[in-house]
Design an enzyme around this catalytic site. Structure first.
Site, PDB file in Angstrom:
ATOM      1  N   THR A 163      -6.298  -4.698  15.932  1.00  0.00           N
ATOM      2  CA  THR A 163      -5.928  -3.951  14.642  1.00  0.00           C
ATOM      3  C   THR A 163      -7.305  -3.772  13.637  1.00  0.00           C
ATOM      4  OG1 THR A 163      -5.695  -6.652  13.298  1.00  0.00           O
ATOM      5  CG2 THR A 163      -4.055  -5.331  14.495  1.00  0.00           C
ATOM      6  N   TYR A 173      -7.017 -19.434   7.317  1.00  0.00           N
ATOM      7  CA  TYR A 173      -6.778 -18.615   8.061  1.00  0.00           C
ATOM      8  C   TYR A 173      -6.122 -19.657   8.607  1.00  0.00           C
ATOM      9  CZ  TYR A 173      -5.066 -15.119  11.252  1.00  0.00           C
ATOM     10  OH  TYR A 173      -4.396 -14.218  12.146  1.00  0.00           O
ATOM     11  N   ASP A 192       5.079  -6.409  -3.183  1.00  0.00           N
ATOM     12  CA  ASP A 192       3.578  -7.240  -2.706  1.00  0.00           C
ATOM     13  C   ASP A 192       4.809  -8.493  -2.442  1.00  0.00           C
ATOM     14  OD1 ASP A 192       1.947  -9.188  -2.849  1.00  0.00           O
ATOM     15  OD2 ASP A 192       0.801  -7.614  -4.397  1.00  0.00           O
ATOM     16  N   VAL A 193       4.507  -8.999  -2.067  1.00  0.00           N
ATOM     17  CA  VAL A 193       5.131 -10.135  -0.940  1.00  0.00           C
ATOM     18  C   VAL A 193       4.758 -12.317  -2.485  1.00  0.00           C
ATOM     19  CG1 VAL A 193       5.323  -9.368   1.364  1.00  0.00           C
ATOM     20  CG2 VAL A 193       3.851 -11.018   0.412  1.00  0.00           C
ATOM     21  N   ASN A 225       5.954 -10.254   8.220  1.00  0.00           N
ATOM     22  CA  ASN A 225       4.284  -9.971   8.897  1.00  0.00           C
ATOM     23  C   ASN A 225       3.201  -9.989   7.836  1.00  0.00           C
ATOM     24  OD1 ASN A 225       2.761  -8.303  11.253  1.00  0.00           O
ATOM     25  ND2 ASN A 225       2.786  -7.152   9.836  1.00  0.00           N
ATOM     26  N   ASP A 256       0.961  -1.273  -0.242  1.00  0.00           N
ATOM     27  CA  ASP A 256       0.423  -0.132   0.334  1.00  0.00           C
ATOM     28  C   ASP A 256       1.259   1.263  -0.175  1.00  0.00           C
ATOM     29  OD1 ASP A 256      -2.357  -1.773  -0.118  1.00  0.00           O
ATOM     30  OD2 ASP A 256      -2.671  -1.436   2.100  1.00  0.00           O
ATOM     31  N   LYS A 261      -1.859 -20.607   8.811  1.00  0.00           N
ATOM     32  CA  LYS A 261      -1.202 -20.322  10.070  1.00  0.00           C
ATOM     33  C   LYS A 261      -0.174 -21.133  10.907  1.00  0.00           C
ATOM     34  CE  LYS A 261      -1.145 -16.173   9.805  1.00  0.00           C
ATOM     35  NZ  LYS A 261      -0.141 -14.519  10.204  1.00  0.00           N
TER      36      LYS A 261
END
Length: 257
Positions: A188, A153, A61-62, A88, A39, A157
């Site tokens: 967040t 998700y 951008d990963v 992260n 961003d 993880k």
């Protein structure tokens, strides 16, 4: 002398949320910090809104291997070295195993797992040259606790946790320590958006707070403190661990009030 004086840290997804807290903590502890975030504007390293003035940011951008490699080379050109990588960058996903199609599974895993591999791969040659090399991956309580409506998700993880241990085994004898931090539910912007979309945001927030034994959401600065410990040159015998920052959610089983 500050903990990270003379060291250069790269933080992916560092423009907001947990990443911004990590970048700020490492900066305050003496590191030169560069955040990589999709961003941010393209171009040369530049100040990042909301972060300390001398933290620099680069657009990356990963999911773009070449873009990550180019950004890492810009960091080295500017600072001459990389000593710490914090993986992260990540995205969320909701639903059971049946609720997301193949494209969404591929998208989330590409960011949350393969993205860490891309950033690590790009940084490894420079980390090998450091006397204080450390990689810290951001996993989640979801890696070890079955949470409802988080199948995709959780899978991503859980992969991060396993990847951390494998990377630690691969690189410890090169002098590169690899660990991960596993937060509980952190306050967040992403969680804020989920709450805003709930039928009863207040009740949903209370439920998220109640499932953590200390009965509140985790603050991003608390995650940043754990990352700083794992990345610190003082933590040279801490390798291949997952450090929980979850108010006791993983280990404690309290009786209901």
């Amino acid at each position: 002398m500050s903990t990270f004086d003379g060291l250069v840290a790269v933080v992916t997804g560092g423009a907001s949320g947990i990443g911004a807290a990590i970048a700020t903590r490492l900066h305050d502890d003496g590191a030169h910090v560069v955040v990589l975030d999709r961003d941010l504007p393209a171009g040369e390293p530049a100040p990042v809104p909301g972060l300390p003035d001398d933290v620099r940011g680069l657009r990356a951008d990963v999911t773009d291997s070449e873009g990550v490699r180019a950004a890492v080379e810009q960091v080295v050109a500017a600072y001459g070295q990389i000593d710490i990588l914090v993986n992260n960058a990540g995205i969320g996903a909701q639903g059971t195993v049946a609720d997301n199609d193949d494209a969404e599974w591929a998208r989330v895993l590409d960011v949350n797992v393969v993205g860490m591999a891309r950033a690590s791969r790009a940084c490894l040659p420079h980390l090998r040259a450091s006397e204080h090399a450390a990689i810290v991956n951001v996993s989640s309580i979801a890696a070890t606790a079955g949470l409802p409506q988080r199948a995709l998700y959780t899978a991503s993880k859980g992969a991060v946790l396993a990847l951390t241990r494998a990377m630690a085994a691969d690189h410890v004898r090169e002098g590169i320590r690899v660990n991960c931090v596993s937060p509980g539910t952190v306050d967040t912007p992403w969680i804020g958006r989920l709450l805003d979309a709930a039928d009863d945001p207040g009740a949903e927030r209370a439920a998220l707070e109640a499932r953590q034994p200390h009965e509140r959401l985790v603050d991003p600065t608390e995650v940043a403190g754990a990352v700083a410990y794992l990345a610190s040159p003082a933590s040279t015998s801490t390798v291949g661990v997952s450090l929980a920052v979850d108010g006791g959610m993983h280990e404690l089983r309290l009786r209901p009030r």
